[in-house]
Structures are given as structure tokens and as C-alpha cells.
Design a protein around this motif. Structure first.
Motif, PDB file in Angstrom:
ATOM      1  N   ASN A 146       0.848  -0.993  -0.059  1.00  0.00           N
ATOM      2  CA  ASN A 146      -0.087  -0.017   0.025  1.00  0.00           C
ATOM      3  C   ASN A 146       0.880   1.225  -0.022  1.00  0.00           C
ATOM      4  OD1 ASN A 146      -1.612   2.072   0.676  1.00  0.00           O
ATOM      5  ND2 ASN A 146      -2.852   0.846   2.225  1.00  0.00           N
ATOM      6  N   ALA A 194     -12.804   9.182   8.225  1.00  0.00           N
ATOM      7  CA  ALA A 194     -12.378   9.283   6.899  1.00  0.00           C
ATOM      8  C   ALA A 194     -13.139   8.989   5.784  1.00  0.00           C
ATOM      9  CB  ALA A 194     -10.941   8.338   6.635  1.00  0.00           C
ATOM     10  N   ARG A 195     -14.037   9.883   5.320  1.00  0.00           N
ATOM     11  CA  ARG A 195     -14.696   9.769   4.157  1.00  0.00           C
ATOM     12  C   ARG A 195     -14.227   9.995   3.044  1.00  0.00           C
ATOM     13  NH1 ARG A 195     -19.976  12.482   4.697  1.00  0.00           N
ATOM     14  NH2 ARG A 195     -20.829  10.866   3.599  1.00  0.00           N
ATOM     15  N   PRO A 196     -14.534   9.678   1.863  1.00  0.00           N
ATOM     16  CA  PRO A 196     -13.887  10.133   0.428  1.00  0.00           C
ATOM     17  C   PRO A 196     -13.748  11.812   0.517  1.00  0.00           C
ATOM     18  CG  PRO A 196     -15.713   8.282   0.029  1.00  0.00           C
ATOM     19  CD  PRO A 196     -15.979   8.754   1.519  1.00  0.00           C
ATOM     20  N   ASN A 197     -12.705  12.145   0.173  1.00  0.00           N
ATOM     21  CA  ASN A 197     -12.612  13.751  -0.097  1.00  0.00           C
ATOM     22  C   ASN A 197     -12.310  14.307   1.177  1.00  0.00           C
ATOM     23  OD1 ASN A 197     -12.618  13.409  -3.056  1.00  0.00           O
ATOM     24  ND2 ASN A 197     -14.884  13.378  -2.619  1.00  0.00           N
ATOM     25  N   ALA A 198     -12.598  13.793   2.416  1.00  0.00           N
ATOM     26  CA  ALA A 198     -12.453  14.595   3.615  1.00  0.00           C
ATOM     27  C   ALA A 198     -11.084  15.053   3.881  1.00  0.00           C
ATOM     28  CB  ALA A 198     -12.977  13.382   4.792  1.00  0.00           C
ATOM     29  N   ASN A 199     -10.907  16.183   4.668  1.00  0.00           N
ATOM     30  CA  ASN A 199      -9.566  16.516   5.003  1.00  0.00           C
ATOM     31  C   ASN A 199      -9.672  16.946   6.606  1.00  0.00           C
ATOM     32  OD1 ASN A 199      -9.978  19.982   5.421  1.00  0.00           O
ATOM     33  ND2 ASN A 199     -10.780  19.442   3.435  1.00  0.00           N
ATOM     34  N   ASN A 213      -5.483   6.164   6.048  1.00  0.00           N
ATOM     35  CA  ASN A 213      -6.980   6.291   5.763  1.00  0.00           C
ATOM     36  C   ASN A 213      -7.124   7.147   4.763  1.00  0.00           C
ATOM     37  OD1 ASN A 213      -8.324   4.837   8.036  1.00  0.00           O
ATOM     38  ND2 ASN A 213      -6.966   6.296   9.253  1.00  0.00           N
ATOM     39  N   ARG A 214      -6.145   7.698   3.802  1.00  0.00           N
ATOM     40  CA  ARG A 214      -6.479   8.589   2.689  1.00  0.00           C
ATOM     41  C   ARG A 214      -7.125   9.621   3.051  1.00  0.00           C
ATOM     42  NH1 ARG A 214      -4.324   5.153  -1.507  1.00  0.00           N
ATOM     43  NH2 ARG A 214      -3.952   3.175  -0.730  1.00  0.00           N
ATOM     44  N   LEU A 215      -6.947  10.262   4.322  1.00  0.00           N
ATOM     45  CA  LEU A 215      -7.660  11.671   4.575  1.00  0.00           C
ATOM     46  C   LEU A 215      -6.704  12.483   4.506  1.00  0.00           C
ATOM     47  CD1 LEU A 215     -10.135  12.265   6.597  1.00  0.00           C
ATOM     48  CD2 LEU A 215      -8.621  11.875   8.571  1.00  0.00           C
ATOM     49  N   GLU A 216      -6.987  13.482   3.896  1.00  0.00           N
ATOM     50  CA  GLU A 216      -6.013  14.669   3.103  1.00  0.00           C
ATOM     51  C   GLU A 216      -5.805  15.552   4.469  1.00  0.00           C
ATOM     52  OE1 GLU A 216      -6.056  19.066   1.020  1.00  0.00           O
ATOM     53  OE2 GLU A 216      -7.845  17.710   0.669  1.00  0.00           O
ATOM     54  N   ASN A 228     -15.251  20.151   3.099  1.00  0.00           N
ATOM     55  CA  ASN A 228     -14.724  18.728   3.116  1.00  0.00           C
ATOM     56  C   ASN A 228     -14.010  18.599   4.559  1.00  0.00           C
ATOM     57  OD1 ASN A 228     -16.230  17.632   0.946  1.00  0.00           O
ATOM     58  ND2 ASN A 228     -14.597  18.515  -0.298  1.00  0.00           N
TER      59      ASN A 228
END
Ligand code: PLP
Length: 420
Positions: A15, A129-134, A152-155, A181
Motif C-alpha cells: 500500500n 475518513a470519508r472520501p474527499n474529507a480533510n 486512511n487517505r484522509l487529506e 470537506n
């Protein structure tokens, strides 16, 4: 059988969010610094890099806590699995312990037991961590948050802590960074890495800012009550009627037992907003698939929290105050290092390195590597916590070791200072 590598095509990869290039951690950096220790140096290593003073005799935990664990094990009542949110007596004890500092009463249902504060951080970032969240994180900060956000791919968006203002949050940048976001901002109080304590007034402004932005506050209070300056420790939960607060904490630092791995996540939410917006259900769902703290540690919690005497806490805080005094007076004697403010809490302080005064020291990392090699003293390069050419120094040590360590830092700087 054919050897696979030339003919087969494998679909898996590591990953990329978890590679060392994308994530730097305190442990990873310190491991690299320790590699430079000169084995031939007969002097003891002085560890001023990490925040675990449990090995120093003066920081030994209270016998009350040790007895609580032994009693819990011997009772044979805690040999089974616990419920995924934690056993009720432990949650009740924590709710009562934390409510002492709040204008309202927490319920045991506001408390979730975790494997140290670390797992509480893991849970809260995964839940948000929802999609596009920062998420808004402090700089300098605690890199576990950046690493967890990356996993978590959290910006991540950074706001600054201002050294000239006693490391207060730059609230104007917070407002400028946030958008629709943005889900939360993190504050760490007492402050790691800066050793500051936020005032009541400043925390209130933080709450009013996040209310305006419609986000929540994650309050990392793992160093709760480790305050020894002019500002008292005020929990962020005091302002939870202005905006919802998720507090993360543990017994690791106040009881000096980070190895016991007992922490908590707390929903400070008198208006029920976290419930209404689905956060509470997500926390429970996440904990349903997570490992729990050992049940006997959970079983020991009521005794630990209810029976520990104030004299233990004040002894620890007195040593930290003495350490901070030693630190501040010794560091002033070192021209290539400046400390913007004397630490008032926690176990760490940020100091600025003026490496232009030094010969053959490229930057903060280079400083730490050479210091380890020549003086067997470990400190953390500031770049690890977000400030290049600063250093994070732990002052939580046996006072005599701290004196020794800082004398070695001074000798190192004198040896490397530019000759005119
Ligand atoms: C030490 C620390 C933690 C982790 O605490 P544990 O209870 O040991 O998991 C979390 N946040 C900060 C700021 C810390 O310094």
C-alpha cells in the motif's frame, strides 16, 4: 514446478500510503539516530528523544497501580474477553475521573476503552475518513496523526502553532484552511512537542472557531494534568456545549506506564450531535472489529483511578518542573540553540537550532546524528514533527541525567562552533 518470477504476473503491491517516504514516525527516526551511537563510548546513553521516562527510578509508577493490576489478575475475574467498548466498571471509573474537571457529568456510555491513546487516535481518524474529507493538524505536531491520516487517505492540512505567542493556535489560518470537506481539527494539550498549556480563553476561541466551521475538535489530552507553569490544565471538554469534542487519552503518561496500553476515547457531547451525525455508531462498529486492551488491565482501572493519591501526582509534576527549570537555565548557556518559551507542561520542548553558527552541521537531522555519535545523547530532529532546523528535546529524565545530557550538548556545540 516453474519458478514464478519470470512468467507470473502478481496483482498485489504494498500500500503506497504506508511507505516510509509517505510516512515518517518518531520511532522510525529515533531508530536511525540510535544506529549512530558509538559502542566504544563508556558513558551511558542519555535518551532525550522519546517520551517514556518509565525506566528512570524517580518516575516509577505508584505501588497502588501495581497492586491494582496484581489484584485484578489474582481475582480470576478478568480472564475472559471483555465487551468491545470495554468493561462497565472501568468505563464508569473513567467517566467519574474525567467528570471532576467538567461542568457536566459524563456517562459510562461516553467512554470507550482503547489500546493506549494510540488506538483512540486510530479509531477516530478511521471513523472520520470519508472520501474527499480533510483534517486540520497542528505544526509542529505528533506524526502519528499524519501517518494515520495517510493510511486512511484522509487529506491533511496544517495550521501553525505560533512560538512568539507561547505556541497558541494560529486561528486565522485554521479558518482559511477549512472548507466544506473539513471534518475536524486536532489540538494536543498539554502540548507535545512544544511543552505549552493552552489557556481557558484560547480553548474557548478554538471552540468558537470550530463551531463556525461546523467541524469537531479532537483533543489529545494524553498528558492531562502534567502542568507546572502559570496556566492550569483545562480539558477541551469544558467547551463541548459550543462544539462537540472527542477527547483521547490514557494512563500512559500521568501514571508513567505506557507499556500497560490502557487508553480511552471520550465523546464530550452534551447536545448529542455526534450521535445524530452517526459518529457514535461508527465508533462502536470500528471497535467491534478491533482488539481490546487486556481484560485484567481494564479490571485494574477502577482501583488505579480511585485510589492513586495526590502525592504521587504532585511528585511526578514536581520532578517535571525541576527538569524544566534545569533545562531552561542550561539551554540558555548554549548560543546555537534558542528556546522561545520555558516549558509549562508535558515532557517536551521545541528549541531552534541556529546551525549557521556551526561548522560541518548541515541541518537538524545531521545535528542529531553527530550528537549521538560523539556524545551518546539522543534528541529528535524537529523535521520529524514538522519544523526543520528545530529540535524536540525530552526533559522528562532523572534530573542528574538531564544535567549530564545537556552538558554534553553544550560541549558538542562548543566543539562545532565556527571559528573566526
Ligand atoms: C504518547 C502519546 C500518545 C500515545 O499514547 P499511548 O497511551 O502510549 O498510546 C498519543 N498522543 C501524544 C501526543 C503522545 O505524546
Amino acid at each position: 514446478m516453474e519458478n514464478g518470477s519470470s512468467t507470473a504476473r502478481w496483482c498485489f503491491r504494498g500500500n503506497e500510503a504506508m511507505t516510509t517516504e509517505s510516512v515518517s514516525t518518531i520511532r522510525g527516526v529515533l531508530t536511525e539516530i540510535y544506529r549512530n551511537i558509538n559502542e566504544a563510548d563508556p558513558r551511558p546513553i542519555i535518551p532525550l528523544g522519546h517520551g517514556d521516562p518509565s525506566a528512570f527510578p524517580c518516575f516509577r509508577t505508584t505501588p497502588i497501580a501495581e497492586d491494582a493490576v496484581a489484584d485484578a489478575v489474582r481475582s480470576a475475574k478478568f480472564n475472559g474477553y471483555a465487551s468491545t467498548v470495554g468493561i462497565l466498571p472501568a468505563r464508569r471509573a473513567i467517566s467519574e475521573y474525567l467528570s471532576k474537571d467538567l461542568p457536566y457529568k459524563l456517562s459510562p456510555d461516553d467512554i470507550y476503552l482503547t489500546l493506549g491513546c494510540n488506538q483512540a487516535i486510530e479509531v477516530v481518524l478511521a471513523v472520520l475518513a470519508r472520501p474527499n474529507a480533510n483534517i486540520l493538524l497542528p505544526r509542529p505536531g505528533f506524526p502519528t496523526y499524519e501517518a494515520r491520516a495517510a493510511f486512511n487517505r484522509l487529506e491533511v492540512r496544517h495550521f501553525d502553532l505560533l512560538p512568539e505567542k507561547g505556541w497558541e493556535v494560529d486561528l486565522d489560518t485554521v479558518e482559511a484552511l477549512a472548507d466544506k470537506n473539513t471534518v475536524a481539527m486536532v489540538i494536543i494539550n498539554p502540548g507535545n512537542p512544544c511543552g505549552n498549556i493552552f489557556t481557558y480563553e484560547h480553548l474557548k476561541k478554538v471552540a468558537e472557531t470550530v463551531r463556525k466551521l461546523g467541524i469537531l475538535v479532537i483533543a489529545d489530552e494524553v498528558y492531562h494534568h502534567l502542568a507546572f507553569g502559570s496556566n492550569p490544565f483545562v480539558p477541551m471538554g469544558v467547551f463541548a456545549s459550543i462544539a462537540p469534542v472527542i477527547t483521547v487519552g490514557s494512563i500512559s503518561k500521568r501514571w508513567v506506564v505506557p507499556g500497560w496500553r490502557l487508553g480511552w476515547l471520550v465523546t464530550n457531547d452534551p447536545n448529542g450531535i455526534l450521535q445524530e451525525y452517526g459518529i457514535v455508531d461508527c465508533i462502536k462498529a470500528y471497535l467491534n472489529i478491533s482488539p481490546d486492551p487486556a481484560t485484567f488491565i481494564q479490571g485494574a482501572v477502577p482501583q488505579i483511578l480511585e485510589k492513586t493519591k495526590d502525592d504521587f501526582f504532585s511528585k511526578i509534576v514536581d520532578i517535571l518542573r525541576q527538569d524544566a527549570d534545569i533545562f531552561y537555565s542550561r539551554i540558555k548557556e548554549i548560543p546555537c540553540i534558542t528556546c522561545p518559551s520555558k516549558p509549562e507542561g508535558c515532557m517536551f520542548v521545541m528549541v531552534k537550532l541556529n546551525q549557521t553558527l556551526l561548522e560541518d552541521i548541515k541541518d537538524d537531522f545531521d545535528f542529531c546524528v553527530k550528537l549521538a555519535k560523539e556524545e551518546s545523547v539522543i534528541v529528535l530532529p524537529g523535521v520529524t514533527v514538522g519544523l526543520k532546523n528545530w529540535l524536540r528535546i525530552t526533559f522528562a529524565a532523572e534530573p542528574s541525567s538531564l544535567e549530564d545530557g545537556l552538558a554534553r550538548v553544550k560541549a558538542f556545540c562548543q566543539r562545532h562552533v565556527k571559528k573566526q
